[in-house]
Scaffold this motif. Structure first.
Motif, PDB file in Angstrom:
ATOM      1  N   ALA A  11      -7.487 -57.776 -50.432  1.00 52.11           N
ATOM      2  CA  ALA A  11      -6.824 -57.929 -49.141  1.00 52.11           C
ATOM      3  C   ALA A  11      -7.855 -58.015 -48.028  1.00 52.11           C
ATOM      4  N   VAL A  12      -7.900 -59.165 -47.360  1.00 48.76           N
ATOM      5  CA  VAL A  12      -8.808 -59.370 -46.230  1.00 48.76           C
ATOM      6  C   VAL A  12      -8.019 -59.056 -44.962  1.00 48.76           C
ATOM      7  N   GLY A  13      -8.199 -57.851 -44.423  1.00 51.48           N
ATOM      8  CA  GLY A  13      -7.419 -57.433 -43.275  1.00 51.48           C
ATOM      9  C   GLY A  13      -6.183 -56.674 -43.722  1.00 51.48           C
ATOM     10  N   ASN A  14      -5.213 -56.563 -42.828  1.00 52.57           N
ATOM     11  CA  ASN A  14      -4.011 -55.762 -43.079  1.00 52.57           C
ATOM     12  C   ASN A  14      -3.007 -56.541 -43.920  1.00 52.57           C
ATOM     13  N   VAL A  15      -2.920 -56.218 -45.191  1.00 54.29           N
ATOM     14  CA  VAL A  15      -1.970 -56.840 -46.112  1.00 54.29           C
ATOM     15  C   VAL A  15      -1.079 -55.734 -46.664  1.00 54.29           C
ATOM     16  N   THR A  16       0.234 -55.922 -46.580  1.00 54.61           N
ATOM     17  CA  THR A  16       1.180 -54.898 -47.022  1.00 54.61           C
ATOM     18  C   THR A  16       1.944 -55.376 -48.255  1.00 54.61           C
ATOM     19  N   ALA A  17       2.757 -54.473 -48.804  1.00 57.58           N
ATOM     20  CA  ALA A  17       3.565 -54.807 -49.981  1.00 57.58           C
ATOM     21  C   ALA A  17       4.537 -55.942 -49.684  1.00 57.58           C
ATOM     22  N   GLU A  18       4.963 -56.050 -48.425  1.00 57.81           N
ATOM     23  CA  GLU A  18       5.895 -57.121 -48.038  1.00 57.81           C
ATOM     24  C   GLU A  18       5.270 -58.499 -48.217  1.00 57.81           C
ATOM     25  N   ASN A  19       3.964 -58.586 -48.002  1.00 57.97           N
ATOM     26  CA  ASN A  19       3.275 -59.871 -48.133  1.00 57.97           C
ATOM     27  C   ASN A  19       3.240 -60.384 -49.562  1.00 57.97           C
ATOM     28  N   VAL A  20       3.377 -59.484 -50.530  1.00 58.11           N
ATOM     29  CA  VAL A  20       3.287 -59.878 -51.940  1.00 58.11           C
ATOM     30  C   VAL A  20       4.552 -59.537 -52.716  1.00 58.11           C
ATOM     31  N   SER A  21       5.661 -59.335 -52.000  1.00 58.64           N
ATOM     32  CA  SER A  21       6.898 -58.908 -52.664  1.00 58.64           C
ATOM     33  C   SER A  21       7.377 -59.914 -53.708  1.00 58.64           C
ATOM     34  N   GLU A  22       7.094 -61.203 -53.502  1.00 60.43           N
ATOM     35  CA  GLU A  22       7.518 -62.225 -54.465  1.00 60.43           C
ATOM     36  C   GLU A  22       6.721 -62.145 -55.761  1.00 60.43           C
ATOM     37  N   LEU A  23       5.578 -61.464 -55.730  1.00 58.04           N
ATOM     38  CA  LEU A  23       4.747 -61.339 -56.937  1.00 58.04           C
ATOM     39  C   LEU A  23       5.179 -60.188 -57.838  1.00 58.04           C
ATOM     40  N   THR A  24       5.841 -59.181 -57.265  1.00 55.52           N
ATOM     41  CA  THR A  24       6.118 -57.961 -58.035  1.00 55.52           C
ATOM     42  C   THR A  24       6.992 -58.179 -59.274  1.00 55.52           C
ATOM     43  N   PRO A  25       7.929 -59.138 -59.298  1.00 57.32           N
ATOM     44  CA  PRO A  25       8.676 -59.338 -60.552  1.00 57.32           C
ATOM     45  C   PRO A  25       7.819 -59.888 -61.690  1.00 57.32           C
ATOM     46  N   PHE A  26       6.677 -60.471 -61.352  1.00 56.83           N
ATOM     47  CA  PHE A  26       5.842 -61.123 -62.364  1.00 56.83           C
ATOM     48  C   PHE A  26       4.662 -60.264 -62.805  1.00 56.83           C
ATOM     49  N   PHE A  27       4.166 -59.405 -61.920  1.00 53.41           N
ATOM     50  CA  PHE A  27       2.926 -58.680 -62.207  1.00 53.41           C
ATOM     51  C   PHE A  27       3.125 -57.178 -62.047  1.00 53.41           C
ATOM     52  N   GLU A  28       2.551 -56.432 -63.024  1.00 50.07           N
ATOM     53  CA  GLU A  28       2.591 -54.984 -62.954  1.00 50.07           C
ATOM     54  C   GLU A  28       1.435 -54.416 -63.771  1.00 50.07           C
TER      55      GLU A  28
END
Length: 213
Positions: A11-28
């Motif tokens: 994360a370059v700067g302020n990146v939150t879980a909302e920014n990557v919410s579309e990734l969570t169903p695919f990656f864990e």
């Protein structure tokens, strides 16, 4: 049931879980490594920091995300397919689409191939001996079709109010000169109405001479 696929997010700067919410169903899990660089920093100017973050990643596949960038749903699916299907590349270019008033803001070249943002840990590094170079990839590089959405102001009024709070107003003549110059540089005069609105509001204020608050 398929085993979970890990991913590391730099994360370059302020990146939150909302920014990557579309990734969570695919990656864990999604591991996050924060890279405290200035907003808009050029990655090749911070090679040591980026290389150390790449080396520290727990997952073989790494996504580099900037402040305000959000992974779109189509891009999330594409990233998952890229890292789990038959190996075709060791790095992937991704374009960042800036949205102003919920429409594309075209400030750069018309043909943007994007930056190397999705990389395999063992095959990608910046070469500190080369100035201003792109990340070195030991193998093929492919551009993904999906984009990172970088949202700015939702309306011109919100944009203007922000600059009125933070900036120093220009004279009308200075504003006209800056607007004309930047409209020519960005070729916004070729029917890019949304970009012309952005440039006109930006030309009205000087952020460099704004007082510290």
């Amino acid at each position: 049931m398929s085993p979970p696929v890990p991913l590391t997010l730099i994360a370059v700067g302020n990146v939150t879980a909302e920014n990557v919410s579309e990734l969570t169903p695919f990656f864990e899990p999604i591991e996050q490594i924060d890279l405290p660089l200035e907003r808009g920093a050029v990655l090749s100017e911070s090679k040591g920091e980026v290389n150390r973050a790449l080396a520290a990643a727990a997952s073989p596949w790494i996504l580099i995300l900037r402040n305000r960038e959000t992974v779109s749903a189509p891009l999330a699916s594409e990233i998952f397919r890229a890292v789990t299907s038959a190996r075709t590349a060791w790095a992937y270019r991704i374009r960042s689409l800036t949205l102003y008033r919920n429409r594309p803001l075209e400030l750069g070249p018309a043909r943007d191939e994007g930056e190397v943002r999705l990389v395999h840990q063992r095959h990608c590094r910046f070469d500190p001996r080369l100035r201003g170079s792109e990340m070195k990839v030991e193998g093929p590089v492919i551009r993904l079709h999906g984009v990172l959405e970088s949202r700015t102001f939702a309306s011109s009024l919100e944009h203007r109010n922000h600059l009125e709070r933070k900036g120093v107003p220009h004279s009308l003549l200075r504003r006209l000169l800056l607007f004309a110059k930047n409209a020519l540089l960005t070729r916004a005069w070729l029917g890019k109405t949304n970009t012309l609105v952005w440039l006109w509001i930006e030309a009205g204020y000087d952020m460099a001479d704004a007082p510290d608050t």
